[in-house]
Scaffold this motif. Structure first.
Motif, PDB file in Angstrom:
ATOM      1  N   ALA A  85       0.859  -1.183   0.000  1.00  0.00           N
ATOM      2  CA  ALA A  85       0.000   0.000   0.000  1.00  0.00           C
ATOM      3  C   ALA A  85       0.894   1.232   0.000  1.00  0.00           C
ATOM      4  O   ALA A  85       2.010   1.195   0.528  1.00  0.00           O
ATOM      5  N   PRO A  86       0.430   2.361  -0.582  1.00  0.00           N
ATOM      6  CA  PRO A  86       1.264   3.563  -0.681  1.00  0.00           C
ATOM      7  C   PRO A  86       1.267   4.379   0.618  1.00  0.00           C
ATOM      8  O   PRO A  86       1.060   5.581   0.605  1.00  0.00           O
ATOM      9  N   VAL A  87       1.509   3.698   1.733  1.00  0.00           N
ATOM     10  CA  VAL A  87       1.470   4.359   3.048  1.00  0.00           C
ATOM     11  C   VAL A  87       2.720   4.039   3.863  1.00  0.00           C
ATOM     12  O   VAL A  87       2.744   4.286   5.071  1.00  0.00           O
ATOM     13  N   GLU A  88       3.760   3.526   3.200  1.00  0.00           N
ATOM     14  CA  GLU A  88       4.870   2.972   3.965  1.00  0.00           C
ATOM     15  C   GLU A  88       5.671   4.024   4.737  1.00  0.00           C
ATOM     16  O   GLU A  88       6.346   3.678   5.708  1.00  0.00           O
ATOM     17  N   ARG A  89       5.574   5.297   4.364  1.00  0.00           N
ATOM     18  CA  ARG A  89       6.334   6.320   5.096  1.00  0.00           C
ATOM     19  C   ARG A  89       5.566   6.853   6.301  1.00  0.00           C
ATOM     20  O   ARG A  89       6.097   7.639   7.079  1.00  0.00           O
ATOM     21  N   LEU A  90       4.322   6.411   6.457  1.00  0.00           N
ATOM     22  CA  LEU A  90       3.559   6.741   7.653  1.00  0.00           C
ATOM     23  C   LEU A  90       3.862   5.728   8.751  1.00  0.00           C
ATOM     24  O   LEU A  90       4.124   4.552   8.469  1.00  0.00           O
ATOM     25  N   ALA A  91       3.799   6.163   9.997  1.00  0.00           N
ATOM     26  CA  ALA A  91       3.812   5.205  11.096  1.00  0.00           C
ATOM     27  C   ALA A  91       2.596   4.303  10.950  1.00  0.00           C
ATOM     28  O   ALA A  91       1.536   4.740  10.487  1.00  0.00           O
ATOM     29  N   PHE A  92       2.724   3.049  11.336  1.00  0.00           N
ATOM     30  CA  PHE A  92       1.608   2.127  11.173  1.00  0.00           C
ATOM     31  C   PHE A  92       0.340   2.668  11.824  1.00  0.00           C
ATOM     32  O   PHE A  92      -0.757   2.589  11.256  1.00  0.00           O
ATOM     33  N   GLU A  93       0.493   3.233  13.000  1.00  0.00           N
ATOM     34  CA  GLU A  93      -0.668   3.719  13.745  1.00  0.00           C
ATOM     35  C   GLU A  93      -1.324   4.930  13.093  1.00  0.00           C
ATOM     36  O   GLU A  93      -2.456   5.276  13.449  1.00  0.00           O
ATOM     37  N   GLU A  94      -0.645   5.577  12.142  1.00  0.00           N
ATOM     38  CA  GLU A  94      -1.212   6.728  11.444  1.00  0.00           C
ATOM     39  C   GLU A  94      -2.016   6.325  10.207  1.00  0.00           C
ATOM     40  O   GLU A  94      -2.712   7.165   9.627  1.00  0.00           O
ATOM     41  N   VAL A  95      -1.921   5.069   9.802  1.00  0.00           N
ATOM     42  CA  VAL A  95      -2.675   4.592   8.640  1.00  0.00           C
ATOM     43  C   VAL A  95      -4.146   4.509   9.017  1.00  0.00           C
ATOM     44  O   VAL A  95      -4.505   3.932  10.050  1.00  0.00           O
ATOM     45  N   LEU A  96      -5.013   5.078   8.188  1.00  0.00           N
ATOM     46  CA  LEU A  96      -6.431   5.210   8.538  1.00  0.00           C
ATOM     47  C   LEU A  96      -7.086   3.872   8.839  1.00  0.00           C
ATOM     48  O   LEU A  96      -7.976   3.791   9.681  1.00  0.00           O
ATOM     49  N   TYR A  97      -6.670   2.824   8.156  1.00  0.00           N
ATOM     50  CA  TYR A  97      -7.301   1.523   8.344  1.00  0.00           C
ATOM     51  C   TYR A  97      -6.447   0.563   9.180  1.00  0.00           C
ATOM     52  O   TYR A  97      -6.627  -0.659   9.104  1.00  0.00           O
ATOM     53  N   TRP A  98      -5.556   1.114   9.992  1.00  0.00           N
ATOM     54  CA  TRP A  98      -4.651   0.262  10.766  1.00  0.00           C
ATOM     55  C   TRP A  98      -5.406  -0.652  11.737  1.00  0.00           C
ATOM     56  O   TRP A  98      -5.062  -1.825  11.893  1.00  0.00           O
ATOM     57  N   ASP A  99      -6.434  -0.148  12.392  1.00  0.00           N
ATOM     58  CA  ASP A  99      -7.179  -0.985  13.345  1.00  0.00           C
ATOM     59  C   ASP A  99      -7.784  -2.198  12.639  1.00  0.00           C
ATOM     60  O   ASP A  99      -7.721  -3.325  13.151  1.00  0.00           O
ATOM     61  N   GLU A 100      -8.376  -1.970  11.457  1.00  0.00           N
ATOM     62  CA  GLU A 100      -8.934  -3.110  10.729  1.00  0.00           C
ATOM     63  C   GLU A 100      -7.831  -4.022  10.224  1.00  0.00           C
ATOM     64  O   GLU A 100      -7.985  -5.253  10.221  1.00  0.00           O
ATOM     65  N   MET A 101      -6.709  -3.451   9.816  1.00  0.00           N
ATOM     66  CA  MET A 101      -5.596  -4.278   9.362  1.00  0.00           C
ATOM     67  C   MET A 101      -5.127  -5.208  10.479  1.00  0.00           C
ATOM     68  O   MET A 101      -4.857  -6.398  10.244  1.00  0.00           O
ATOM     69  N   ARG A 102      -5.057  -4.709  11.678  1.00  0.00           N
ATOM     70  CA  ARG A 102      -4.661  -5.542  12.820  1.00  0.00           C
ATOM     71  C   ARG A 102      -5.673  -6.664  13.044  1.00  0.00           C
ATOM     72  O   ARG A 102      -5.308  -7.810  13.310  1.00  0.00           O
ATOM     73  N   ARG A 103      -6.953  -6.340  12.930  1.00  0.00           N
ATOM     74  CA  ARG A 103      -7.982  -7.368  13.103  1.00  0.00           C
ATOM     75  C   ARG A 103      -7.885  -8.422  12.004  1.00  0.00           C
ATOM     76  O   ARG A 103      -8.064  -9.624  12.257  1.00  0.00           O
ATOM     77  N   ILE A 104      -7.587  -7.985  10.790  1.00  0.00           N
ATOM     78  CA  ILE A 104      -7.447  -8.927   9.680  1.00  0.00           C
ATOM     79  C   ILE A 104      -6.262  -9.863   9.915  1.00  0.00           C
ATOM     80  O   ILE A 104      -6.363 -11.081   9.718  1.00  0.00           O
ATOM     81  N   LEU A 105      -5.136  -9.311  10.331  1.00  0.00           N
ATOM     82  CA  LEU A 105      -3.969 -10.149  10.589  1.00  0.00           C
ATOM     83  C   LEU A 105      -4.254 -11.172  11.683  1.00  0.00           C
ATOM     84  O   LEU A 105      -3.887 -12.346  11.557  1.00  0.00           O
ATOM     85  N   ASP A 106      -4.927 -10.764  12.742  1.00  0.00           N
ATOM     86  CA  ASP A 106      -5.299 -11.715  13.791  1.00  0.00           C
ATOM     87  C   ASP A 106      -6.270 -12.762  13.262  1.00  0.00           C
ATOM     88  O   ASP A 106      -6.168 -13.952  13.597  1.00  0.00           O
ATOM     89  N   TRP A 107      -7.211 -12.343  12.431  1.00  0.00           N
ATOM     90  CA  TRP A 107      -8.201 -13.242  11.839  1.00  0.00           C
ATOM     91  C   TRP A 107      -7.538 -14.310  10.981  1.00  0.00           C
ATOM     92  O   TRP A 107      -8.013 -15.455  10.909  1.00  0.00           O
ATOM     93  N   THR A 108      -6.423 -13.974  10.302  1.00  0.00           N
ATOM     94  CA  THR A 108      -5.746 -14.976   9.477  1.00  0.00           C
ATOM     95  C   THR A 108      -5.238 -16.152  10.308  1.00  0.00           C
ATOM     96  O   THR A 108      -4.996 -17.229   9.765  1.00  0.00           O
ATOM     97  N   GLN A 109      -5.099 -15.952  11.601  1.00  0.00           N
ATOM     98  CA  GLN A 109      -4.604 -17.028  12.456  1.00  0.00           C
ATOM     99  C   GLN A 109      -5.691 -18.012  12.865  1.00  0.00           C
ATOM    100  O   GLN A 109      -5.390 -19.056  13.449  1.00  0.00           O
ATOM    101  N   THR A 110      -6.937 -17.688  12.568  1.00  0.00           N
ATOM    102  CA  THR A 110      -8.044 -18.581  12.896  1.00  0.00           C
ATOM    103  C   THR A 110      -8.851 -19.005  11.677  1.00  0.00           C
ATOM    104  O   THR A 110      -9.509 -20.043  11.713  1.00  0.00           O
ATOM    105  N   ASN A 111      -8.807 -18.238  10.603  1.00  0.00           N
ATOM    106  CA  ASN A 111      -9.667 -18.492   9.445  1.00  0.00           C
ATOM    107  C   ASN A 111      -8.912 -18.713   8.147  1.00  0.00           C
ATOM    108  O   ASN A 111      -9.528 -18.859   7.099  1.00  0.00           O
ATOM    109  N   VAL A 112      -7.595 -18.738   8.204  1.00  0.00           N
ATOM    110  CA  VAL A 112      -6.766 -18.873   7.000  1.00  0.00           C
ATOM    111  C   VAL A 112      -5.697 -19.924   7.266  1.00  0.00           C
ATOM    112  O   VAL A 112      -5.120 -19.981   8.359  1.00  0.00           O
ATOM    113  N   HIS A 113      -5.428 -20.754   6.249  1.00  0.00           N
ATOM    114  CA  HIS A 113      -4.396 -21.786   6.411  1.00  0.00           C
ATOM    115  C   HIS A 113      -3.003 -21.260   6.092  1.00  0.00           C
ATOM    116  O   HIS A 113      -2.046 -21.568   6.801  1.00  0.00           O
TER     117      HIS A 113
END
Length: 308
Positions: free
Chosen positions: A108-136
């Motif tokens: 994504a074109p946001v790499e120079r922002l701190a992760f916490e400054e990315v508008l969708y960071w909270d959802e991104m964190r939830r998605i990454l956690d979700w991959t540990q239960t719903n993705v092989h």
């Protein structure tokens, strides 16, 4: 076996012209096999270009793959037509109760922002956690790879003094890995980023191993078995002209010529693709490993007893 994508997706015509087998629903249900369910969370601005690049690599593998396109739930794309997004992409909130054999997250074109400054960071964190239960199996690319190792392992990213941009020589550090099967010792891979993660920040108890790295641009590919993930910080999926288009876009602002890309560093000469085979190998190996280990019953994907 072919990839199954929507009939009207722009990538379909391009892939058919390139000789990639593309399957419609009627033919898919005739085959008495379970297709691999792979989802693509596409965070790139030019979603049509990126979905085509990745569908090309997925569709060249020998298994039938059912590809689902996913977007961040409440984030609107400014560079892709709304009707394209509405027709072909599902918000993550709409698929979060499903299970997938594989899940790919792009840069994504946001790499120079701190992760916490990315508008969708909270959802991104939830998605990454979700991959540990719903993705092989998880495959992350560029910024998504940096986000994943930061979220899962606390590894920071560092801004570079200048953009790492061009085709760089990489070394195969683990030829015995199933992800590196068929790779040469010396690999040319496109790089286009302003930030990096560093090998010395890999936690010693993480189980992470370096699969490929460059003397000039550092870590390229990590195996993260505890998270059932592979993290690619560069771009084996790029088309031959992708870096040329990036150069044309940025040169008025003083962007440098991509290193080792144009013959004799002459931007009037057509670049030569030295990485196409590496992209097919990486995705073929990833899907093969996924196929070898995923449960037949998709309801069991992510269940602890089936984790390798």
């Amino acid at each position: 076996m072919p990839i199954k994508i929507p009939d009207e997706l722009p990538a379909r015509l391009i892939l058919e012209e390139e000789g990639i087998n593309v399957m419609d629903e009627t033919h898919a249900i005739r085959q008495d096999i379970r297709p691999m369910r792979v989802a693509l969370l596409n965070l790139m601005p030019n979603k049509i270009q990126t979905e085509t690049q990745l569908a090309r690599l997925i569709g060249a593998t020998p298994l039938q793959v059912d590809l689902t396109l996913v977007r961040i739930t409440d984030h609107e794309s400014r560079h892709t037509p709304p009707d394209h997004m509405a027709s072909f992409y599902r918000p993550w909130e709409a698929v979060k109760n499903e299970r997938f054999d594989g899940f790919i997250i792009t840069g994504a074109p946001v790499e120079r922002l701190a992760f916490e400054e990315v508008l969708y960071w909270d959802e991104m964190r939830r998605i990454l956690d979700w991959t540990q239960t719903n993705v092989h199996r998880l495959l992350t690319i560029c910024w998504a790879a940096q986000a994943a190792v930061y979220h899962f392992h606390g590894m920071p990213k560092y801004e570079l003094p200048q953009k790492a941009f061009g085709i760089f020589r990489h070394w195969n550090r683990c030829p015995s890995s199933p992800h590196m099967r068929g790779f040469a010792d010396d690999i040319a891979i496109p790089v286009s980023r302003w930030t990096e993660v560093r090998k010395e920040d890999i936690p010693p108890d993480s189980g992470i191993s370096v699969l490929a790295e460059s003397d000039e641009t550092g870590v390229c590919l990590l195996d993260d078995p505890k998270k059932r993930a592979v993290h690619m910080f560069n771009h084996v999926e790029y088309d031959t002209d992708t870096l040329a288009r990036e150069y044309e876009r940025d040169k008025l602002a003083g962007g440098a010529i991509p290193k080792g890309y144009f013959p004799d560093d002459d931007p009037t000469r057509a670049p030569v693709n030295h990485w196409r085979g590496h992209g097919h190998l990486l995705f073929g190996n990833w899907i093969n490993d996924m196929y070898q280990t995923t449960p037949y019953d998709t309801n069991l994907v992510g269940i602890e007893s089936f984790k390798p």
